[in-house]
Design a protein around this motif. Structure first.
Motif, PDB file in Angstrom:
ATOM      1  N   GLN A   1     -21.275 -66.804   4.694  1.00 20.87           N
ATOM      2  CA  GLN A   1     -21.671 -66.780   3.288  1.00 20.87           C
ATOM      3  C   GLN A   1     -21.419 -68.109   2.593  1.00 20.87           C
ATOM      4  OE1 GLN A   1     -19.315 -63.465   1.996  1.00 20.87           O
ATOM      5  NE2 GLN A   1     -20.886 -61.931   2.493  1.00 20.87           N
ATOM      6  N   HIS A   2     -20.644 -68.971   3.207  1.00 21.16           N
ATOM      7  CA  HIS A   2     -20.304 -70.243   2.578  1.00 21.16           C
ATOM      8  C   HIS A   2     -20.812 -71.442   3.389  1.00 21.16           C
ATOM      9  CE1 HIS A   2     -17.593 -67.413   0.552  1.00 21.16           C
ATOM     10  NE2 HIS A   2     -17.645 -68.261  -0.464  1.00 21.16           N
ATOM     11  N   GLY A   3     -21.914 -71.242   4.080  1.00 20.19           N
ATOM     12  CA  GLY A   3     -22.601 -72.371   4.688  1.00 20.19           C
ATOM     13  C   GLY A   3     -22.220 -72.714   6.104  1.00 20.19           C
ATOM     14  N   PHE A   4     -21.333 -71.949   6.721  1.00 24.71           N
ATOM     15  CA  PHE A   4     -20.977 -72.178   8.119  1.00 24.71           C
ATOM     16  C   PHE A   4     -22.036 -71.536   9.020  1.00 24.71           C
ATOM     17  CE2 PHE A   4     -17.074 -73.106   6.071  1.00 24.71           C
ATOM     18  CZ  PHE A   4     -16.191 -73.710   6.956  1.00 24.71           C
ATOM     19  N   LEU A   5     -22.282 -72.128  10.174  1.00 25.59           N
ATOM     20  CA  LEU A   5     -23.207 -71.583  11.153  1.00 25.59           C
ATOM     21  C   LEU A   5     -22.425 -71.008  12.327  1.00 25.59           C
ATOM     22  CD1 LEU A   5     -25.919 -74.407  11.226  1.00 25.59           C
ATOM     23  CD2 LEU A   5     -25.988 -72.234   9.971  1.00 25.59           C
ATOM     24  N   GLU A   6     -22.758 -69.782  12.715  1.00 24.97           N
ATOM     25  CA  GLU A   6     -22.042 -69.163  13.829  1.00 24.97           C
ATOM     26  C   GLU A   6     -22.498 -69.766  15.153  1.00 24.97           C
ATOM     27  OE1 GLU A   6     -20.664 -64.796  15.530  1.00 24.97           O
ATOM     28  OE2 GLU A   6     -22.046 -64.917  13.832  1.00 24.97           O
ATOM     29  N   VAL A   7     -21.524 -70.063  16.016  1.00 27.08           N
ATOM     30  CA  VAL A   7     -21.806 -70.594  17.349  1.00 27.08           C
ATOM     31  C   VAL A   7     -21.105 -69.694  18.368  1.00 27.08           C
ATOM     32  CG1 VAL A   7     -22.043 -72.937  16.502  1.00 27.08           C
ATOM     33  CG2 VAL A   7     -19.799 -72.142  17.290  1.00 27.08           C
ATOM     34  N   GLY A   8     -21.304 -69.984  19.651  1.00 23.47           N
ATOM     35  CA  GLY A   8     -20.658 -69.181  20.678  1.00 23.47           C
ATOM     36  C   GLY A   8     -19.157 -69.398  20.692  1.00 23.47           C
ATOM     37  N   PRO A   9     -18.400 -68.484  21.305  1.00 27.26           N
ATOM     38  CA  PRO A   9     -16.941 -68.643  21.395  1.00 27.26           C
ATOM     39  C   PRO A   9     -16.565 -69.917  22.137  1.00 27.26           C
ATOM     40  CG  PRO A   9     -17.701 -66.936  22.893  1.00 27.26           C
ATOM     41  CD  PRO A   9     -18.874 -67.288  22.026  1.00 27.26           C
ATOM     42  N   THR A  10     -15.505 -70.553  21.694  1.00 29.43           N
ATOM     43  CA  THR A  10     -15.054 -71.794  22.322  1.00 29.43           C
ATOM     44  C   THR A  10     -13.954 -71.506  23.347  1.00 29.43           C
ATOM     45  OG1 THR A  10     -13.469 -72.104  20.526  1.00 29.43           O
ATOM     46  CG2 THR A  10     -15.611 -73.171  20.302  1.00 29.43           C
ATOM     47  N   PRO A  11     -13.857 -72.345  24.389  1.00 30.77           N
ATOM     48  CA  PRO A  11     -12.808 -72.135  25.408  1.00 30.77           C
ATOM     49  C   PRO A  11     -11.422 -72.101  24.761  1.00 30.77           C
ATOM     50  CG  PRO A  11     -14.380 -73.791  26.136  1.00 30.77           C
ATOM     51  CD  PRO A  11     -14.707 -73.511  24.699  1.00 30.77           C
ATOM     52  N   GLY A  12     -10.618 -71.137  25.175  1.00 32.42           N
ATOM     53  CA  GLY A  12      -9.254 -71.037  24.668  1.00 32.42           C
ATOM     54  C   GLY A  12      -9.118 -70.189  23.430  1.00 32.42           C
ATOM     55  N   SER A  13     -10.252 -69.706  22.860  1.00 31.67           N
ATOM     56  CA  SER A  13     -10.177 -68.877  21.663  1.00 31.67           C
ATOM     57  C   SER A  13      -9.629 -67.503  22.012  1.00 31.67           C
ATOM     58  CB  SER A  13     -11.569 -68.726  21.036  1.00 31.67           C
ATOM     59  OG  SER A  13     -12.054 -69.949  20.563  1.00 31.67           O
ATOM     60  N   ASP A  14      -9.056 -66.832  21.002  1.00 29.15           N
ATOM     61  CA  ASP A  14      -8.605 -65.466  21.190  1.00 29.15           C
ATOM     62  C   ASP A  14      -9.787 -64.585  21.588  1.00 29.15           C
ATOM     63  OD1 ASP A  14      -6.119 -66.278  20.380  1.00 29.15           O
ATOM     64  OD2 ASP A  14      -6.378 -65.630  18.302  1.00 29.15           O
ATOM     65  N   VAL A  15      -9.524 -63.536  22.364  1.00 35.79           N
ATOM     66  CA  VAL A  15     -10.575 -62.609  22.769  1.00 35.79           C
ATOM     67  C   VAL A  15     -11.198 -61.984  21.523  1.00 35.79           C
ATOM     68  CG1 VAL A  15     -11.074 -60.478  24.026  1.00 35.79           C
ATOM     69  CG2 VAL A  15      -9.437 -62.140  24.960  1.00 35.79           C
ATOM     70  N   GLY A  16     -12.521 -61.964  21.469  1.00 37.74           N
ATOM     71  CA  GLY A  16     -13.202 -61.365  20.332  1.00 37.74           C
ATOM     72  C   GLY A  16     -13.360 -62.287  19.144  1.00 37.74           C
ATOM     73  N   THR A  17     -12.975 -63.541  19.290  1.00 39.05           N
ATOM     74  CA  THR A  17     -13.074 -64.487  18.177  1.00 39.05           C
ATOM     75  C   THR A  17     -14.526 -64.899  17.951  1.00 39.05           C
ATOM     76  OG1 THR A  17     -10.862 -65.353  18.604  1.00 39.05           O
ATOM     77  CG2 THR A  17     -12.345 -66.751  17.327  1.00 39.05           C
ATOM     78  N   ARG A  18     -14.946 -64.865  16.691  1.00 40.82           N
ATOM     79  CA  ARG A  18     -16.240 -65.411  16.312  1.00 40.82           C
ATOM     80  C   ARG A  18     -16.005 -66.785  15.697  1.00 40.82           C
ATOM     81  NH1 ARG A  18     -19.303 -60.953  12.849  1.00 40.82           N
ATOM     82  NH2 ARG A  18     -20.841 -62.654  12.779  1.00 40.82           N
ATOM     83  N   VAL A  19     -16.803 -67.758  16.109  1.00 47.81           N
ATOM     84  CA  VAL A  19     -16.577 -69.152  15.729  1.00 47.81           C
ATOM     85  C   VAL A  19     -17.738 -69.656  14.881  1.00 47.81           C
ATOM     86  CG1 VAL A  19     -16.183 -71.490  16.593  1.00 47.81           C
ATOM     87  CG2 VAL A  19     -15.238 -69.530  17.840  1.00 47.81           C
ATOM     88  N   PHE A  20     -17.394 -70.378  13.805  1.00 48.30           N
ATOM     89  CA  PHE A  20     -18.374 -70.898  12.861  1.00 48.30           C
ATOM     90  C   PHE A  20     -18.150 -72.392  12.665  1.00 48.30           C
ATOM     91  CE2 PHE A  20     -17.637 -66.465  12.073  1.00 48.30           C
ATOM     92  CZ  PHE A  20     -18.864 -65.922  11.727  1.00 48.30           C
ATOM     93  N   HIS A  21     -19.235 -73.144  12.546  1.00 46.20           N
ATOM     94  CA  HIS A  21     -19.153 -74.593  12.354  1.00 46.20           C
ATOM     95  C   HIS A  21     -19.716 -74.983  10.987  1.00 46.20           C
ATOM     96  CE1 HIS A  21     -18.933 -75.871  16.875  1.00 46.20           C
ATOM     97  NE2 HIS A  21     -17.897 -75.189  16.469  1.00 46.20           N
TER      98      HIS A  21
END
Length: 597
Positions: free
Chosen positions: A553-573
């Motif tokens: 909602q604040h302009g970030f774009l969702e990308v795929g999970p990054t290596p080392g992220s917690d399980v189930g983490t959604r990542v935004f750039h």
């Protein structure tokens, strides 16, 4: 823990479907046998919504597993490490041959024990960041010098006290490590129920089932707080709870309340409630009563301990209590699972348990009011891992929030309401004074918390000291008062990228545009740090679904999970070379005070 039998707990565990529950990984390192503690640990875990997996080290191999390494027991997935070092096994001469020890040998033995503790702690911490719960040494009930042992500076009692003091000091200097007081556990149960000497001799298992029950309950006071499952609000019935009798029938002069019997039990119960309020517990009233009668007791009874100013919100009417509890949760903007109700009526208690299973209900012991203070003091539901100066003001802050809601109801539109609040925001880097409050926020904030990562004071202190991390705090005040620190953001910087490790706000300030200001200022800090990319993480929990779309909602774009992220983490750039998200203009003042030296 409800007074149910060991076998009933085992039966419940077998019948409970734990599919889908998050895992709680517990590791036990010991020089005694405490395996029969498992059902108690799993039972407590289920109470807070976890499936506990309990792993045991081998008997009396603590040093080898900690120092030599044991990845199957101690790893990044471990949530808590329970350490049992009974003195009879660790240093038998201090227990059985104390009077035969010369002064030099006694000092050497104490030095050896402290070295052992330091090595084990260092070894555990090398392998896992998990919470460490080290169970202290038990004070001898029958000391070596008998009745006069206290007269000796180097007596057995003084020696054990020195060992415990040294253990406490070493735990205090280590992040996320705590001392479990075994003497208090034993005192609450009594020697006869705490120990079972037969099993000590049969298989080095010193504790009876009642002792293990008490130890597990004490351990989960820490674990509950670690997982943010401690309660926030104590909701109190009035008649036959805060005072004896029914004020509508007995009148102000007829109710039982005072420093002497028969009112002293209620007086002392209120003292315990007031103590919780000073620790930061929110107080609310939920009473079937005439409102004027209740407030008359608060205002005019000479032995009333609690004051109206300590009550954040009240539902005093003739509606059913389940409906009133829903309203209290709405008034305070907290979840129903943050509430604990104390009521003397079995009917009302059962109604709430059936209609609102998220609410914890404690039955006031109407027939034995003298037990009420102990019941509340021992429940452990409100225990936290840190206490800040701001906690003492929490009730006042929530009461101010109720006043804000009344103002909102009278406003013609939302923006005019926000402007009328005259809100002032100060965003700054954390300092030594704010570390306890920030740690507490990470431990207790659930709804507006993008990652729900829990940190201790030592963890936050390490972040503050790290050159590549910024711990950012947001303070808010308005015409109704100072809300204090209501937001925390932890930013990790590396090679042109800033990662939002933590982004949270207190539920007291949700819906006022504060989150938009906080995000903007955090991004401005990332730019000042030379970053070109901001990475936002969302880790889903049962409580934080309302912020699932926050970054998008604040302009970030969702990308795929990054290596080392917690399980189930959604990542935004977010590309920091573009315009940053706008912040609202209805605040009276917004200040950013970043001084990185």
């Amino acid at each position: 823990m409800p007074n149910i039998s060991y076998s009933d707990i085992q039966k419940r565990l077998k019948e409970t479907d734990t599919t889908g529950l998050p895992r709680l990984s517990l590791t036990v390192l010991r020089n005694i046998m405490v395996d029969t503690m498992i059902p108690y640990l799993r039972h407590h875990a289920l109470e807070i919504g976890y499936d506990a997996q309990v792993s045991f080290g081998e008997y009396d191999t603590i040093f080898q597993e900690a120092v030599g390494g044991s990845p199957g027991l101690l790893n990044q997935e471990t949530d808590a490490v329970l350490v049992f070092t009974k003195l009879e096994t660790l240093a038998p001469s201090l227990v059985y041959d104390f009077l035969a020890l010369k002064a030099q040998s006694l000092e050497a033995e104490k030095t050896r024990i402290f070295s052992h503790i330091e090595a084990v702690l260092a070894g555990i911490r090398r392998q896992t960041p998990a919470m460490i719960l080290w169970h202290g040494f038990e004070t001898p009930l029958h000391p070596a010098y008998g009745a006069i042992d206290t007269r000796f500076e180097q007596g057995q009692l003084a020696t054990v006290r020195e060992l415990n003091d040294g253990l406490r000091a070493r735990l205090q200097n280590l992040a996320n490590a705590y001392f479990v007081d075994m003497d208090r556990c034993m005192a609450r149960v009594g020697e006869a129920e705490f120990y079972d000497q037969r099993y000590w001799h049969y298989g080095r298992a010193p504790y009876a089932l009642e002792g293990l029950r008490e130890i597990a309950q004490e351990d989960f006071k820490f674990i509950r707080a670690l997982k943010g499952k401690n309660k926030k609000c104590l909701v109190l019935d009035c008649d036959n709870t805060l005072w004896g009798g029914v004020v509508g029938e007995d009148g102000l002069e007829g109710i039982k309340l005072g420093v002497n019997h028969p009112g002293s039990a209620y007086y002392e119960f209120q003292k315990e409630v007031a103590s919780l309020a000073n620790r930061g517990v929110i107080l609310a009233l939920c009473s079937k009563n005439n409102e004027a009668d209740v407030w008359e007791v608060f205002e005019k009874h000479p032995d009333m301990v609690l004051t109206g100013d300590q009550i954040a919100t009240a539902q005093i009417n003739w509606n059913d209590k389940a409906a009133n509890l829903r309203q209290i949760a709405l008034d305070l903007n907290i979840g129903l699972d943050s509430l604990v109700l104390i009521d003397d009526s079995e009917f009302e208690a059962e109604l709430v348990r059936r209609e609102l299973p998220q609410v914890t209900v404690l039955q006031f012991p109407k027939a034995r009011p003298a037990e009420a203070r102990r019941m509340l003091a021992s429940c452990g539901l409100f225990d936290t891992l840190t206490v800040s100066d701001e906690d003492r003001q929490r009730g006042r802050m929530y009461k101010a929030e109720a006043n804000r809601k009344r103002l909102m109801a009278s406003s013609t539109d939302l923006e005019s309401y926000y402007r009328s609040l005259e809100m002032v925001i100060v965003v700054s880097l954390a300092d030594a004074f704010s570390i306890p409050r920030i740690a507490q926020q990470t431990q207790k904030t659930n709804q507006f918390n993008l990652t729900t990562r829990r940190y201790s004071e030592e963890d936050i202190r390490a972040f503050v000291a790290a050159p590549d991390v910024d711990v950012v705090q947001l303070q808010l005040s308005d015409r109704f008062g100072d809300a204090g620190i209501v937001g925390t953001c932890i930013l990790r910087h590396s090679e042109g990228t800033t990662v939002f490790d933590t982004f949270l706000l207190s539920c007291r300030v949700l819906g006022r545009g504060v989150e938009r200001v906080f995000l903007r200022k955090a991004l401005e800090l990332a730019v000042a740090r030379g970053s070109r990319l901001a990475v936002g993480e969302y880790v889903a929990s049962k409580m934080n679904s309302q912020v699932e779309a926050f970054y998008a909602q604040h302009g970030f774009l969702e990308v795929g999970p990054t290596p080392g992220s917690d399980v189930g983490t959604r990542v935004f750039h977010f590309n920091l070379e573009r315009d940053l998200p706008a912040e609202p203009d209805f605040f009276k003042s917004v200040q950013a005070r970043f001084n990185q030296g």
